[in-house]
Scaffold this active site. Structure first.
Site, PDB file in Angstrom:
ATOM      1  N   THR A   1      42.475  86.064  57.947  1.00 43.17           N
ATOM      2  CA  THR A   1      42.953  85.677  56.898  1.00 43.17           C
ATOM      3  C   THR A   1      41.892  84.234  56.366  1.00 43.17           C
ATOM      4  O   THR A   1      41.443  83.922  55.086  1.00 43.17           O
ATOM      5  CB  THR A   1      44.910  84.626  56.988  1.00 43.17           C
TER       6      THR A   1
ATOM      7  N   LYS B   1      44.562  73.268  64.632  1.00 44.54           N
ATOM      8  CA  LYS B   1      45.110  72.406  64.890  1.00 44.54           C
ATOM      9  C   LYS B   1      45.614  72.682  66.612  1.00 44.54           C
ATOM     10  O   LYS B   1      45.860  71.328  66.563  1.00 44.54           O
ATOM     11  CB  LYS B   1      46.513  72.251  64.253  1.00 44.54           C
TER      12      LYS B   1
ATOM     13  N   ASP C   1      53.851  74.363  65.685  1.00 45.12           N
ATOM     14  CA  ASP C   1      52.968  73.703  64.249  1.00 45.12           C
ATOM     15  C   ASP C   1      52.610  72.240  64.187  1.00 45.12           C
ATOM     16  O   ASP C   1      51.895  71.244  63.707  1.00 45.12           O
ATOM     17  CB  ASP C   1      52.861  74.928  63.551  1.00 45.12           C
TER      18      ASP C   1
ATOM     19  N   LYS D   1      49.767  69.381  63.922  1.00 45.99           N
ATOM     20  CA  LYS D   1      49.130  68.591  63.249  1.00 45.99           C
ATOM     21  C   LYS D   1      50.224  67.503  63.160  1.00 45.99           C
ATOM     22  O   LYS D   1      48.628  66.185  62.920  1.00 45.99           O
ATOM     23  CB  LYS D   1      50.035  69.362  62.192  1.00 45.99           C
TER      24      LYS D   1
ATOM     25  N   GLU E   1      39.126  69.441  58.571  1.00 42.90           N
ATOM     26  CA  GLU E   1      40.183  69.234  57.019  1.00 42.90           C
ATOM     27  C   GLU E   1      41.608  70.215  57.423  1.00 42.90           C
ATOM     28  O   GLU E   1      42.099  70.110  56.509  1.00 42.90           O
ATOM     29  CB  GLU E   1      39.606  69.478  55.683  1.00 42.90           C
TER      30      GLU E   1
ATOM     31  N   ALA F   1      32.309  86.587  64.093  1.00 45.99           N
ATOM     32  CA  ALA F   1      33.257  87.517  65.280  1.00 45.99           C
ATOM     33  C   ALA F   1      33.634  88.242  64.718  1.00 45.99           C
ATOM     34  O   ALA F   1      34.872  87.433  64.109  1.00 45.99           O
ATOM     35  CB  ALA F   1      32.883  86.539  66.130  1.00 45.99           C
TER      36      ALA F   1
ATOM     37  N   ALA G   1      26.063  70.918  47.544  1.00 41.42           N
ATOM     38  CA  ALA G   1      25.575  70.627  48.742  1.00 41.42           C
ATOM     39  C   ALA G   1      23.746  70.206  48.905  1.00 41.42           C
ATOM     40  O   ALA G   1      23.747  69.605  49.782  1.00 41.42           O
ATOM     41  CB  ALA G   1      25.546  71.732  49.352  1.00 41.42           C
TER      42      ALA G   1
HETATM   43  P1  NDP Z   1      44.080  85.398  61.759  1.00 39.41           P
HETATM   44  O1  NDP Z   1      44.866  86.508  63.137  1.00 39.41           O
HETATM   45  O2  NDP Z   1      44.321  85.843  60.356  1.00 39.41           O
HETATM   46  O3  NDP Z   1      42.556  85.710  62.088  1.00 39.41           O
HETATM   47  C1  NDP Z   1      42.191  85.985  62.943  1.00 39.41           C
HETATM   48  C2  NDP Z   1      40.404  86.345  63.094  1.00 39.41           C
HETATM   49  O4  NDP Z   1      39.923  85.687  64.305  1.00 39.41           O
HETATM   50  C3  NDP Z   1      40.756  87.987  62.678  1.00 39.41           C
HETATM   51  O5  NDP Z   1      39.573  88.558  62.199  1.00 39.41           O
HETATM   52  C4  NDP Z   1      40.655  88.475  64.665  1.00 39.41           C
HETATM   53  O6  NDP Z   1      39.420  89.570  64.054  1.00 39.41           O
HETATM   54  C5  NDP Z   1      39.628  87.304  64.840  1.00 39.41           C
HETATM   55  N1  NDP Z   1      39.599  87.121  66.642  1.00 39.41           N
HETATM   56  C6  NDP Z   1      40.894  86.518  67.300  1.00 39.41           C
HETATM   57  N2  NDP Z   1      40.005  86.563  68.911  1.00 39.41           N
HETATM   58  C7  NDP Z   1      39.059  86.931  68.555  1.00 39.41           C
HETATM   59  C8  NDP Z   1      38.001  87.039  69.642  1.00 39.41           C
HETATM   60  N3  NDP Z   1      38.553  86.985  70.754  1.00 39.41           N
HETATM   61  N4  NDP Z   1      36.734  87.361  69.421  1.00 39.41           N
HETATM   62  C9  NDP Z   1      36.532  87.412  68.004  1.00 39.41           C
HETATM   63  N5  NDP Z   1      37.085  87.840  66.912  1.00 39.41           N
HETATM   64  C10 NDP Z   1      38.539  87.039  67.114  1.00 39.41           C
HETATM   65  O7  NDP Z   1      44.418  84.671  62.001  1.00 39.41           O
HETATM   66  P2  NDP Z   1      44.650  83.056  60.407  1.00 39.41           P
HETATM   67  O8  NDP Z   1      43.583  83.112  59.423  1.00 39.41           O
HETATM   68  O9  NDP Z   1      45.530  83.193  59.968  1.00 39.41           O
HETATM   69  O10 NDP Z   1      44.574  81.667  61.092  1.00 39.41           O
HETATM   70  C11 NDP Z   1      42.637  81.411  61.910  1.00 39.41           C
HETATM   71  C12 NDP Z   1      42.862  79.738  62.590  1.00 39.41           C
HETATM   72  O11 NDP Z   1      43.382  78.882  61.044  1.00 39.41           O
HETATM   73  C13 NDP Z   1      43.830  79.225  63.261  1.00 39.41           C
HETATM   74  O12 NDP Z   1      43.495  78.647  64.197  1.00 39.41           O
HETATM   75  C14 NDP Z   1      45.187  79.097  62.599  1.00 39.41           C
HETATM   76  O13 NDP Z   1      46.106  78.453  63.123  1.00 39.41           O
HETATM   77  C15 NDP Z   1      44.253  78.254  61.652  1.00 39.41           C
HETATM   78  N6  NDP Z   1      45.164  78.191  60.232  1.00 39.41           N
HETATM   79  C16 NDP Z   1      46.191  79.425  59.701  1.00 39.41           C
HETATM   80  C17 NDP Z   1      46.525  79.054  58.369  1.00 39.41           C
HETATM   81  C18 NDP Z   1      47.025  79.894  58.207  1.00 39.41           C
HETATM   82  O14 NDP Z   1      47.017  80.208  56.422  1.00 39.41           O
HETATM   83  N7  NDP Z   1      47.063  81.353  58.267  1.00 39.41           N
HETATM   84  C19 NDP Z   1      46.348  77.853  58.049  1.00 39.41           C
HETATM   85  C20 NDP Z   1      45.305  76.640  58.802  1.00 39.41           C
HETATM   86  C21 NDP Z   1      45.106  77.329  59.867  1.00 39.41           C
HETATM   87  P3  NDP Z   1      40.520  90.568  63.481  1.00 39.41           P
HETATM   88  O15 NDP Z   1      41.278  90.262  62.877  1.00 39.41           O
HETATM   89  O16 NDP Z   1      39.277  92.207  64.407  1.00 39.41           O
HETATM   90  O17 NDP Z   1      41.254  91.079  65.111  1.00 39.41           O
HETATM   91  N1  HSE Z   2      51.397  77.867  60.285  1.00 40.59           N
HETATM   92  C1  HSE Z   2      50.782  76.958  59.392  1.00 40.59           C
HETATM   93  C2  HSE Z   2      52.130  76.865  58.306  1.00 40.59           C
HETATM   94  C3  HSE Z   2      49.870  78.112  58.736  1.00 40.59           C
HETATM   95  O1  HSE Z   2      53.165  77.596  58.527  1.00 40.59           O
HETATM   96  O2  HSE Z   2      51.613  76.268  58.186  1.00 40.59           O
HETATM   97  C4  HSE Z   2      48.686  76.510  58.246  1.00 40.59           C
HETATM   98  O3  HSE Z   2      48.384  75.529  59.064  1.00 40.59           O
END
Ligand code: NDP
Ligand code: HSE
Length: 437
Positions: free
Chosen positions: A13, A106, A202, A206, A130, A43, A33
């Site tokens: 995401t 976080k 969560d 934060k 951030e 990855a 920038a």
């Molecule tokens: P997702 O599950 O959508 O994406 C995770 C990504 O990481 C995927 O591309 C996955 O690959 C990859 N991945 C996971 N484990 C591995 C590994 N061991 N090696 C290589 N690639 C890996 O997570 P989000 O994008 O939602 O969240 C990412 C971070 O951001 C988290 O820490 C979350 O707490 C934080 N966050 C998320 C928000 C949100 O709105 N979603 C908002 C704020 C923070 P694959 O797709 O192939 O499985």
């Molecule tokens: N799971 C978190 C939320 C994502 O719902 O706020 C953003 O950190």
């Protein structure tokens, strides 16, 4: 000027959103920038899915995240895989390799931030985060830099979009908890383990970060009090509304004479407050400084592009600052690392706040007198009260009380005694109330 090269750990995401925003706003971002920011590598776990999604892009995709953190061409590693074990190892490895790090994680920072920042400090690299608090709202920048003249008194925020979305949809549309949670997951708001959202973990991650930068204290997630929304009933939501309050899952950190409060729990707040009207996935953070007074920050707390907005802002910051003398950069936790404070985190029993108490009582003479006597003995003063009429054929009624501010340990004792009365049926529901005035 030579572009800055970025390696993404994760293309889900937030990783996907980061790529989209960097691509769409490339020209403006470069003007800000001072050089181009290029994603060179990423990855993932599922190579074929990513190759399909990003076919035709000039990005090397790998299933080995070490390839990213070991690549000498990469200047900034963006950690977006989530979790704490592998993410910690990769971030520490990137730092050891002299790379700057941007992360939205976080959980990682709340649990291992002290170690990570110390390693970054020693190596002279930046760790920017951030996106880790309140998604797209630039709250880290605001507290760490914009409010640096202030002695910050308290911070209170709706910092979990998933639970705010659930509470809003349940109240407005009468939808079931599970239906709304599934929608939040579909929209990419929820954590991979949604109990982190629902049980307040969560938000506590934060809040731990916010407390650290507001008060200049180390990360102390293990001392945060955490209570989620899974035990909230629709009756309590309704009664709160009748009394002029709305229930929100709040993260609250406050500096008081004895130490620092660090707590996440469902909280009644007056409906007339702006923050009470923050709905859906939106987040809002109130920060009270001694000079500025109360300030409110509002925006999307989750989702692909709002979170990417914060990740890309960090990339711009790091790009601007990476050639600066490390001693003169903004400290990770807002205060100089050798000037952190050891003020204690208060146990929940010592926290002072107001309370909402709901109990089910037999409709008999003297019941109310017994309850008020117990409260008076514990020096708890009642602010408001309603007693509902019994439903047809029912002998029991709901009694709802709001108390003035008192200390939590007294309320706990009073609740124990009230639950021991023969005229009271079941458990007393206890919610905290903050006026945020
Ligand atoms: P997702 O599950 O959508 O994406 C995770 C990504 O990481 C995927 O591309 C996955 O690959 C990859 N991945 C996971 N484990 C591995 C590994 N061991 N090696 C290589 N690639 C890996 O997570 P989000 O994008 O939602 O969240 C990412 C971070 O951001 C988290 O820490 C979350 O707490 C934080 N966050 C998320 C928000 C949100 O709105 N979603 C908002 C704020 C923070 P694959 O797709 O192939 O499985
Ligand atoms: N799971 C978190 C939320 C994502 O719902 O706020 C953003 O950190």
């Amino acid at each position: 000027m030579k572009p800055i090269n970025v390696g993404l750990l994760g293309l889900g995401t937030v990783g996907g959103g980061t790529l989209t925003v960097l691509r769409r706003n490339q020209a403006e971002i470069t003007r800000r920038a001072g050089r181009a920011i290029l994603v060179k590598m990423a990855a993932v776990r599922d190579l074929s899915k990513a190759q399909q999604l990003y076919a035709g892009e000039d990005i090397k995709i790998t299933t080995n995240p070490l390839e990213v953190v070991e690549n000498p061409e990469i200047d900034i590693v963006v950690e977006l895989i989530g979790g704490t074990d592998q993410a910690k190892a990769l971030v520490l490895k990137a730092i050891a390799n002299g790379k700057h790090v941007v992360t939205a994680n976080k959980a990682l920072l709340a649990m291992h931030g002290n170690e990570i920042f110390a390693a970054a400090q020693a190596k002279g690299v930046m760790v920017a985060f951030e996106a880790a608090v309140a998604g797209g709202i630039p709250i880290i920048k605001a507290v760490r830099e914009g409010l640096s003249a202030n002695r910050i008194e308290w911070v209170a925020g709706i910092i979990n979009g998933t639970t705010n979305f659930i509470l809003t949809e349940m109240r407005d549309k009468g939808l079931a908890f599970d239906t709304v949670l599934a929608e939040a997951q579909r929209l990419g708001y929820a954590e991979s383990d949604p109990t982190f959202d629902i049980e307040g973990v969560d938000a506590a991650h934060k809040l731990t970060i916010l407390a650290a930068i507001a008060f200049g204290i180390p990360m102390q997630f293990d001392k945060a009090y955490t209570e989620g929304i899974s035990n909230l009933t629709k009756e309590d939501i309704q009664y709160a509304e009748e009394l002029g309050y709305r229930i929100k899952l709040l993260g609250i950190t406050k500096r008081v004479a004895q130490g620092i409060e660090l707590r996440v729990h469902p909280t009644l707040i007056p409906t007339k407050r702006l923050i009470a009207n923050v709905e859906g996935v939106m987040n809002a953070v109130l920060v009270k400084g001694d000079a500025v007074g109360a300030t409110l920050y509002y925006g999307r707390g989750a989702g692909a592009e709002p979170t990417a907005s914060a990740v890309v802002a960090d990339l711009v910051d790091v790009t601007r600052m990476h050639t600066a003398d490390p001693e003169h950069r903004v400290p990770h936790l807002a205060f100089q690392p050798d000037a952190l404070s050891d003020e204690p985190i208060l146990p929940m029993s010592e926290v002072r706040t107001a309370y909402y108490l709901r109990m089910r009582a037999f409709d008999k003479p003297g019941v109310l007198a017994d309850i008020t006597r117990i409260l008076a003995d514990m020096e708890i003063s009642i602010d408001a009260m309603i007693q509902k009429e019994p439903d047809e054929g029912q002998e029991q009624v709901d009694i709802i009380m709001l108390t003035h501010v008192t200390v939590e340990k007294n309320v706990n004792q009073a609740i124990n005694k009230i639950e021991g009365l023969s005229t009271i049926s079941g458990k007393v529901t206890r919610l905290r109330l903050e006026t945020l005035g």
